[in-house]
Design an enzyme around this catalytic site. Sequence first.
Site, PDB file in Angstrom:
ATOM      1  CG  ASN A   1      40.425  29.976  78.702  1.00 34.49           C
ATOM      2  OD1 ASN A   1      40.800  31.138  78.833  1.00 34.49           O
ATOM      3  ND2 ASN A   1      41.260  28.957  78.631  1.00 34.49           N
TER       4      ASN A   1
ATOM      5  CG  HIS B   1      43.321  31.664  83.079  1.00 33.49           C
ATOM      6  ND1 HIS B   1      42.529  32.423  82.251  1.00 33.49           N
ATOM      7  CD2 HIS B   1      43.734  30.595  82.333  1.00 33.49           C
ATOM      8  CE1 HIS B   1      42.482  31.854  81.058  1.00 33.49           C
ATOM      9  NE2 HIS B   1      43.196  30.740  81.091  1.00 33.49           N
TER      10      HIS B   1
ATOM     11  CB  CYS C   1      45.779  31.820  79.424  1.00 34.07           C
ATOM     12  SG  CYS C   1      44.831  31.150  78.057  1.00 34.07           S
TER      13      CYS C   1
HETATM   14  N1  COA Z   1      32.649  16.890  74.089  1.00 30.08           N
HETATM   15  C1  COA Z   1      32.596  15.559  74.298  1.00 30.08           C
HETATM   16  N2  COA Z   1      33.684  14.809  74.430  1.00 30.08           N
HETATM   17  C2  COA Z   1      34.880  15.411  74.344  1.00 30.08           C
HETATM   18  C3  COA Z   1      35.010  16.794  74.127  1.00 30.08           C
HETATM   19  C4  COA Z   1      33.818  17.535  73.989  1.00 30.08           C
HETATM   20  N3  COA Z   1      33.821  18.862  73.779  1.00 30.08           N
HETATM   21  N4  COA Z   1      36.317  17.110  74.086  1.00 30.08           N
HETATM   22  C5  COA Z   1      36.998  15.982  74.284  1.00 30.08           C
HETATM   23  N5  COA Z   1      36.138  14.945  74.429  1.00 30.08           N
HETATM   24  C6  COA Z   1      36.433  13.534  74.664  1.00 30.08           C
HETATM   25  C7  COA Z   1      37.806  13.122  74.159  1.00 30.08           C
HETATM   26  O1  COA Z   1      37.755  12.844  72.769  1.00 30.08           O
HETATM   27  C8  COA Z   1      38.081  11.913  74.981  1.00 30.08           C
HETATM   28  O2  COA Z   1      37.393  10.810  74.415  1.00 30.08           O
HETATM   29  P1  COA Z   1      38.039   9.331  74.425  1.00 30.08           P
HETATM   30  O3  COA Z   1      38.153   8.981  75.874  1.00 30.08           O
HETATM   31  O4  COA Z   1      37.028   8.526  73.681  1.00 30.08           O
HETATM   32  O5  COA Z   1      39.360   9.460  73.751  1.00 30.08           O
HETATM   33  C9  COA Z   1      37.415  12.222  76.319  1.00 30.08           C
HETATM   34  O6  COA Z   1      36.479  13.277  76.048  1.00 30.08           O
HETATM   35  C10 COA Z   1      38.378  12.668  77.406  1.00 30.08           C
HETATM   36  O7  COA Z   1      39.255  13.639  76.834  1.00 30.08           O
HETATM   37  P2  COA Z   1      40.337  14.381  77.692  1.00 30.08           P
HETATM   38  O8  COA Z   1      41.065  15.351  76.823  1.00 30.08           O
HETATM   39  O9  COA Z   1      41.138  13.379  78.459  1.00 30.08           O
HETATM   40  O10 COA Z   1      39.355  15.167  78.709  1.00 30.08           O
HETATM   41  P3  COA Z   1      39.716  16.016  79.947  1.00 30.08           P
HETATM   42  O11 COA Z   1      38.989  15.521  81.114  1.00 30.08           O
HETATM   43  O12 COA Z   1      41.186  16.255  80.082  1.00 30.08           O
HETATM   44  O13 COA Z   1      39.045  17.431  79.585  1.00 30.08           O
HETATM   45  C11 COA Z   1      39.733  19.598  78.757  1.00 30.08           C
HETATM   46  C12 COA Z   1      39.464  18.133  78.414  1.00 30.08           C
HETATM   47  C13 COA Z   1      40.286  20.276  77.528  1.00 30.08           C
HETATM   48  C14 COA Z   1      38.432  20.221  79.195  1.00 30.08           C
HETATM   49  C15 COA Z   1      40.757  19.681  79.911  1.00 30.08           C
HETATM   50  O14 COA Z   1      41.806  18.806  79.645  1.00 30.08           O
HETATM   51  C16 COA Z   1      41.323  21.047  80.134  1.00 30.08           C
HETATM   52  O15 COA Z   1      40.633  21.922  80.599  1.00 30.08           O
HETATM   53  N6  COA Z   1      42.624  21.215  79.875  1.00 30.08           N
HETATM   54  C17 COA Z   1      43.424  22.357  80.287  1.00 30.08           C
HETATM   55  C18 COA Z   1      42.981  23.664  79.782  1.00 30.08           C
HETATM   56  C19 COA Z   1      43.952  24.695  80.218  1.00 30.08           C
HETATM   57  O16 COA Z   1      44.176  24.924  81.381  1.00 30.08           O
HETATM   58  N7  COA Z   1      44.620  25.325  79.307  1.00 30.08           N
HETATM   59  C20 COA Z   1      45.631  26.265  79.664  1.00 30.08           C
HETATM   60  C21 COA Z   1      45.102  27.628  79.774  1.00 30.08           C
HETATM   61  S1  COA Z   1      44.295  28.088  78.314  1.00 30.08           S
END
Ligand code: COA
Length: 333
Positions: free
Chosen positions: A284, A254, A116
């Site tokens: 993204n 980004h 990215c």
């Molecule tokens: N729908 C519903 N629930 C979801 C889900 C979805 N699409 N994806 C994950 N969950 C759930 C998980 O299973 C977890 O459930 P649990 O608490 O029962 O275990 C809960 O939501 C929280 O998950 P978590 O991964 O801690 O959520 P988060 O707040 O960190 O959000 C992302 C997840 C991926 C959106 C976020 O972490 C993110 O944007 N990460 C970075 C992305 C990035 O910058 N990448 C680099 C550049 S590409």
Amino acid sequence: MSKIYASMLSIGAYSPEKRLTNADLEKMVDTTDEWIVKRTGIKERRVAADDQAASDLGAIAARQAIERANLAIGDIDLIIAATLSGDFLFMPSTAAVIAGKLGALNIPAFDALAACSGFIYALATAKAYVESGMASNALIVGAEASSRFMDYSDRSVCVLFGDGAGAAVIGATDDPSKAIADVKISSDGAQWDNLYIDGGSKNPIREGKPHKPFMRMKGNETFKLAVRALSNDVIEILARNNLNASQIAHFVPHQANLRIIKAVGEAIGLREDQVVLTIDRYGNTSAASIPMAINDLYEAKRLKTGDLMLLDAFGGGLTWGSALVRFGGETPR
Ligand code: COA
């Protein structure tokens, strides 16, 4: 002799027609529109048509950028493509395939592989080529068909990514008010396993071996690393250029997660109207997200010649980077 500066002479972009909405994803995985919007800011993303690979999207954006720079294909003397979803696994490079589609032959073409952050890595490379006199008009392209590497049973990743492309021509100027002022790129390869796509020599795809070359991400860890790295990075690049947030016309981050964008904006005290957002419409789009967002600004007639943009990106590698770019192109009429 006056100093040569590298300048972003133009911008172009392309987004495929097919929309994949949060409502569509609700039918595919256990998720809700409410969760996706609240946790990421994404409402829909685009998906490339079956006959479109990353280079097809990139070539459309590239032609637009070259035309808007008032140049001909023959004026381009370097092509750098940034992608994590290139047409082929490792060869040929997507830049070479784009060059072939454009008919830009007998010039250097290679990929900047930084996930990215790829567009900022390509920008840094093009800047160095132009300032050293090794290139006059470099075309940099961010092009992604990452839907091809999505596991549509993994809700934690497949809701995030979309397809699209953006491109810019980086040329020479002697006018510092149109220059790419600074680019800063970094990596931490010790943390590669936060974000990757399998299938290379470490774990090759072989007949008879069940293998899924899908994108895998430790979302929560990556989120925290991204906020920390990007906040520090933008603070540092502003400081080393004696600039403060109020002097930024447009913050073009980004578009990975609205919460990351807001956290970084707050770290340097940006106002909301300085922040360019496209994440709701495109999700993204990896290496394409920054040029697509600059193109949005341009087409909305909000990008003026000389406007100072702050760019930042974080991605697999791990890699990250930021840039201070004064737009050197013409203001759209
Ligand atoms: N729908 C519903 N629930 C979801 C889900 C979805 N699409 N994806 C994950 N969950 C759930 C998980 O299973 C977890 O459930 P649990 O608490 O029962 O275990 C809960 O939501 C929280 O998950 P978590 O991964 O801690 O959520 P988060 O707040 O960190 O959000 C992302 C997840 C991926 C959106 C976020 O972490 C993110 O944007 N990460 C970075 C992305 C990035 O910058 N990448 C680099 C550049 S590409």
